[in-house]
Motif scaffolding. Sequence first.
Motif, PDB file in Angstrom:
ATOM      1  N   UNK A 176       5.662 -12.430  18.063  1.00  0.00           N
ATOM      2  CA  UNK A 176       6.127 -13.944  17.484  1.00  0.00           C
ATOM      3  C   UNK A 176       5.701 -14.988  16.036  1.00  0.00           C
ATOM      4  N   UNK A 177       4.884 -14.219  15.410  1.00  0.00           N
ATOM      5  CA  UNK A 177       5.151 -14.908  14.061  1.00  0.00           C
ATOM      6  C   UNK A 177       5.316 -14.765  12.817  1.00  0.00           C
ATOM      7  N   UNK A 178       5.811 -12.905  12.974  1.00  0.00           N
ATOM      8  CA  UNK A 178       5.739 -12.346  11.582  1.00  0.00           C
ATOM      9  C   UNK A 178       6.581 -11.330  12.038  1.00  0.00           C
ATOM     10  N   UNK A 179       7.250 -10.352  10.729  1.00  0.00           N
ATOM     11  CA  UNK A 179       7.824  -8.772  10.950  1.00  0.00           C
ATOM     12  C   UNK A 179       7.021  -7.961   9.451  1.00  0.00           C
ATOM     13  N   UNK A 180       7.032  -7.289   9.420  1.00  0.00           N
ATOM     14  CA  UNK A 180       6.325  -5.934   8.825  1.00  0.00           C
ATOM     15  C   UNK A 180       7.053  -4.660   8.806  1.00  0.00           C
ATOM     16  N   UNK A 181       7.419  -4.292   7.973  1.00  0.00           N
ATOM     17  CA  UNK A 181       8.037  -2.730   7.706  1.00  0.00           C
ATOM     18  C   UNK A 181       7.758  -1.581   6.442  1.00  0.00           C
ATOM     19  N   UNK A 182       6.915  -0.789   7.186  1.00  0.00           N
ATOM     20  CA  UNK A 182       6.280   0.392   7.167  1.00  0.00           C
ATOM     21  C   UNK A 182       6.995   1.540   6.548  1.00  0.00           C
ATOM     22  N   UNK A 183       7.357   1.766   5.489  1.00  0.00           N
ATOM     23  CA  UNK A 183       8.500   3.409   5.663  1.00  0.00           C
ATOM     24  C   UNK A 183       7.959   3.979   4.825  1.00  0.00           C
ATOM     25  N   UNK A 184       8.527   5.520   5.707  1.00  0.00           N
ATOM     26  CA  UNK A 184       7.668   6.891   4.829  1.00  0.00           C
ATOM     27  C   UNK A 184       9.091   7.612   4.503  1.00  0.00           C
ATOM     28  N   UNK A 190       0.520  -0.792   0.007  1.00  0.00           N
ATOM     29  CA  UNK A 190       0.305  -0.037   0.196  1.00  0.00           C
ATOM     30  C   UNK A 190       1.032   1.314   0.034  1.00  0.00           C
ATOM     31  N   UNK A 191       0.437   2.201  -0.182  1.00  0.00           N
ATOM     32  CA  UNK A 191       0.762   3.343  -0.057  1.00  0.00           C
ATOM     33  C   UNK A 191      -0.174   4.873  -0.390  1.00  0.00           C
ATOM     34  N   UNK A 192       0.334   5.599   0.291  1.00  0.00           N
ATOM     35  CA  UNK A 192      -0.323   6.967   0.087  1.00  0.00           C
ATOM     36  C   UNK A 192       0.738   7.748   0.826  1.00  0.00           C
ATOM     37  N   UNK A 193      -0.334   9.538   0.240  1.00  0.00           N
ATOM     38  CA  UNK A 193       0.780  10.445   1.173  1.00  0.00           C
ATOM     39  C   UNK A 193      -0.033  11.973   1.282  1.00  0.00           C
ATOM     40  N   UNK A 194       0.310  12.410   2.104  1.00  0.00           N
ATOM     41  CA  UNK A 194      -0.151  13.083   2.629  1.00  0.00           C
ATOM     42  C   UNK A 194       0.464  15.028   2.202  1.00  0.00           C
ATOM     43  N   UNK A 195      -0.176  16.328   2.344  1.00  0.00           N
ATOM     44  CA  UNK A 195       0.919  17.434   2.145  1.00  0.00           C
ATOM     45  C   UNK A 195       0.248  18.521   3.669  1.00  0.00           C
ATOM     46  N   UNK A 197      11.477   7.938   8.058  1.00  0.00           N
ATOM     47  CA  UNK A 197      11.253   7.134   9.052  1.00  0.00           C
ATOM     48  C   UNK A 197      10.592   5.362   8.705  1.00  0.00           C
ATOM     49  N   UNK A 198      10.759   4.352   9.577  1.00  0.00           N
ATOM     50  CA  UNK A 198      11.132   3.184   8.988  1.00  0.00           C
ATOM     51  C   UNK A 198      10.365   2.423  10.731  1.00  0.00           C
ATOM     52  N   UNK A 199       9.510   1.739   9.912  1.00  0.00           N
ATOM     53  CA  UNK A 199       8.306   1.132  11.555  1.00  0.00           C
ATOM     54  C   UNK A 199       8.534  -0.210  11.761  1.00  0.00           C
ATOM     55  N   UNK A 233       5.069  10.328   2.482  1.00  0.00           N
ATOM     56  CA  UNK A 233       4.752   9.185   1.619  1.00  0.00           C
ATOM     57  C   UNK A 233       4.681   7.836   2.305  1.00  0.00           C
ATOM     58  N   UNK A 234       3.903   7.283   2.955  1.00  0.00           N
ATOM     59  CA  UNK A 234       4.308   5.936   2.995  1.00  0.00           C
ATOM     60  C   UNK A 234       4.168   4.905   2.722  1.00  0.00           C
ATOM     61  N   UNK A 235       4.839   4.210   1.888  1.00  0.00           N
ATOM     62  CA  UNK A 235       5.159   2.844   1.761  1.00  0.00           C
ATOM     63  C   UNK A 235       4.866   1.839   2.917  1.00  0.00           C
TER      64      UNK A 235
END
Length: 391
Positions: free
Chosen positions: A349-357, A226-231, A342-344, A304-306
């Motif tokens: 215990x079962x998974x890892x995810x990455x979300x970048x700004x 997914x991706x989104x942007x704001x201003x 930044x990166x979240x 931009x958040x992806x």
Amino acid sequence: MASNALRVYARNASLQRIGQVSDYTSLTVIPRYNAIGAISLDISADSDSAPLLAEGNGLIVQTAAGQTVMSGPIRTVDWSRTASDAGAGQLKVGAVSDDEILARYTCWPSPTTAIGSQTASAYKLASVAAETGMRTLVNINAGPGALASRKNPLLTLAADGARGGTITRQVNQFDNLLVVLQDIAGAARLGFRVIQIGSALQFQVYTPTDRSSTARFSFGFGNLTDASYTTTPPTCTRAIVVAGGSSSPRVCKTYDKADPLFPGLVLEQFVDQTSVDTASVDLAAQMDQAGAEALTNGAGQGSLAITPIDIPNLRYGRDYNVGDTVSAQLRGGDWYTDIVREVTLTSTTTDSTVKATVGGDAGGTSTVARIYQYIAQVKRDVGRLKTRKAA
């Protein structure tokens, strides 16, 4: 623990590891570019690791391959229990990145002089490389070169690479050290961080890496979910810099930067440089620096958040990091290129995810963030399309 889950270790106040925290239920790590990052960890209060998680200790987060993602001191340990808890309840542990050490200090006008003898109104950096100036401020206000009463025994400095252009800057008395560093780094297009090296915290300055040709994210590539942007509108498009006025004649100058979304909008902001002697030979350089920083901080911003997916050929921490420049394919199929702010990272215990700004933030690498310019162009194109259809 999943094979790709993040590893967490506890450290004591002397930065020595005192044990691994392997039974957390949820972990969120947010590294930030030129800013203080955050760590949040959930764990059972019955855990054998619980005694390690105390204020005054710290956390070290690493990948499965042993690369340090973030480290920093524990700030909060909150406890809760509900009727459904079978044991002693749950702990939520909050920590911040080691960059926070920079926010503890202010910039003294005479850093090597006792507080009762501070007669100067500012500290001046004259014709030095941006990195050299940043290192100087850290060294004399918190590092090895600071007064004994202010010196942080854990803080060291990496070698000076003289990165960035030459700056001449007057640092107002008792400005926050972290904020001043962010201003200088933003205008000079540099990155900085504090990381644990052995049993010390090292201040480092670096030039961000452009990985836009290799770190590319697209729905078509299958590495973007997914991706989104704001201003955010600008707060300053005209900086009014005023120097002198007390012991020397007043000099005023304006600096303008048109906003791409609101090209006719004028937002004036007073920039106080009245402590600068207008007889200084480098007056123009000091006023130019102050004007550039005000326009950078007050520029309209886009964010931009992806949510990228790690694939064998493109993984966070190996192929790109916070501060690097990456590319993402957005609305209309266009490619957008900017810095990872930044990166979240979320690990369970079962998974890892990455979300970048990507993009945004007032400490950006350009006076107006590139994503903001991109979004402005998209909106103008959409507007022209609607006008043609209406006609």
